[in-house]
Design a protein around this motif. Sequence first.
Motif, PDB file in Angstrom:
ATOM      1  N   THR A 177       0.836  -1.194   0.000  1.00  0.00           N
ATOM      2  CA  THR A 177       0.000   0.000   0.000  1.00  0.00           C
ATOM      3  C   THR A 177       0.872   1.245   0.000  1.00  0.00           C
ATOM      4  O   THR A 177       2.019   1.202   0.438  1.00  0.00           O
ATOM      5  CB  THR A 177      -0.958  -0.008   1.224  1.00  0.00           C
TER       6      THR A 177
ATOM      7  N   LEU B  83       1.230   4.774   1.699  1.00  0.00           N
ATOM      8  CA  LEU B  83       0.776   5.406   2.932  1.00  0.00           C
ATOM      9  C   LEU B  83       0.574   6.900   2.699  1.00  0.00           C
ATOM     10  O   LEU B  83       1.503   7.590   2.282  1.00  0.00           O
ATOM     11  CB  LEU B  83       1.790   5.160   4.041  1.00  0.00           C
TER      12      LEU B  83
ATOM     13  N   THR C 111       0.622   9.787   4.213  1.00  0.00           N
ATOM     14  CA  THR C 111       1.061  10.531   5.389  1.00  0.00           C
ATOM     15  C   THR C 111       2.471  11.033   5.161  1.00  0.00           C
ATOM     16  O   THR C 111       3.164  10.580   4.257  1.00  0.00           O
ATOM     17  CB  THR C 111       1.022   9.632   6.650  1.00  0.00           C
TER      18      THR C 111
ATOM     19  N   LEU D 178      -2.171   3.261   9.788  1.00  0.00           N
ATOM     20  CA  LEU D 178      -2.473   3.678   8.423  1.00  0.00           C
ATOM     21  C   LEU D 178      -2.896   2.494   7.564  1.00  0.00           C
ATOM     22  O   LEU D 178      -3.595   2.653   6.575  1.00  0.00           O
ATOM     23  CB  LEU D 178      -1.248   4.353   7.803  1.00  0.00           C
ATOM     24  N   ALA D 179      -2.438   1.306   7.941  1.00  0.00           N
ATOM     25  CA  ALA D 179      -2.811   0.072   7.241  1.00  0.00           C
ATOM     26  C   ALA D 179      -2.639  -1.082   8.215  1.00  0.00           C
ATOM     27  O   ALA D 179      -1.758  -1.051   9.072  1.00  0.00           O
ATOM     28  CB  ALA D 179      -1.941  -0.137   6.000  1.00  0.00           C
TER      29      ALA D 179
ATOM     30  N   GLY E 167       2.339   5.759  10.989  1.00  0.00           N
ATOM     31  CA  GLY E 167       3.067   6.845  10.351  1.00  0.00           C
ATOM     32  C   GLY E 167       4.494   6.910  10.863  1.00  0.00           C
ATOM     33  O   GLY E 167       5.376   7.441  10.223  1.00  0.00           O
TER      34      GLY E 167
ATOM     35  N   GLY F 124       4.207  -0.850   3.346  1.00  0.00           N
ATOM     36  CA  GLY F 124       3.704   0.483   3.026  1.00  0.00           C
ATOM     37  C   GLY F 124       4.835   1.370   2.565  1.00  0.00           C
ATOM     38  O   GLY F 124       5.878   1.446   3.211  1.00  0.00           O
TER      39      GLY F 124
ATOM     40  N   PHE G 117       6.129   5.140   1.706  1.00  0.00           N
ATOM     41  CA  PHE G 117       5.852   6.523   2.075  1.00  0.00           C
ATOM     42  C   PHE G 117       6.016   7.425   0.853  1.00  0.00           C
ATOM     43  O   PHE G 117       6.827   7.141  -0.032  1.00  0.00           O
ATOM     44  CB  PHE G 117       6.790   6.979   3.189  1.00  0.00           C
TER      45      PHE G 117
END
Length: 175
Positions: A3, A5, A7, A29-30, A47, A122, A124
């Motif tokens: 995924t 993220l 943020t 966040l996930a 995060g 995730g 960023f």
Amino acid sequence: MLTTLNTSYTDTRADDLAWALGREPLPALATLDLELTGIKLQLRLLGASHQVVLEEQGGIRSETVACIPGSSAPLPLGVAKRVGDWEYEFAARVEVLSPGSFAGRAQELLDLVSDHPHGLAGVFPGSPHAFTALLAQHHEGQVHWRTWHAYPQDGQLVATRTRVGVRNRTAVPVL
């Protein structure tokens, strides 16, 4: 599962990571919910890095590796605890890689975790190689998970390994 993220990149240095056991679940966040031979496990991307929440026989425990404001517990190289019939082992290491090696290793890890049914990664915003990834498994009565926290700006990759094992299946883990 992979995924992106949505943020800002909070824990921007490996030195900012802290380790804690038993924290309440932090905003995620996930997440990825797993059941590994009767043990419920939730992998959580924060995060500020990761949290793993483990549940068995009504007991809920957690491991957090993240940038934790006010924490005085830095990321240890290793921890071994025995509580009742449960054993917990944690190890961490920081790899420093050249930019070319870092990009290749980051992609290798993202491919491994995103294609695994027990993996959560995730990425960023700002760099395809700024990520946190978790991978869990159950083996011989123990739950294992590995995590990777990537810091492309410094060429640092923080890798952790955790093992939670039970000697008596009627006990509840205390992390």
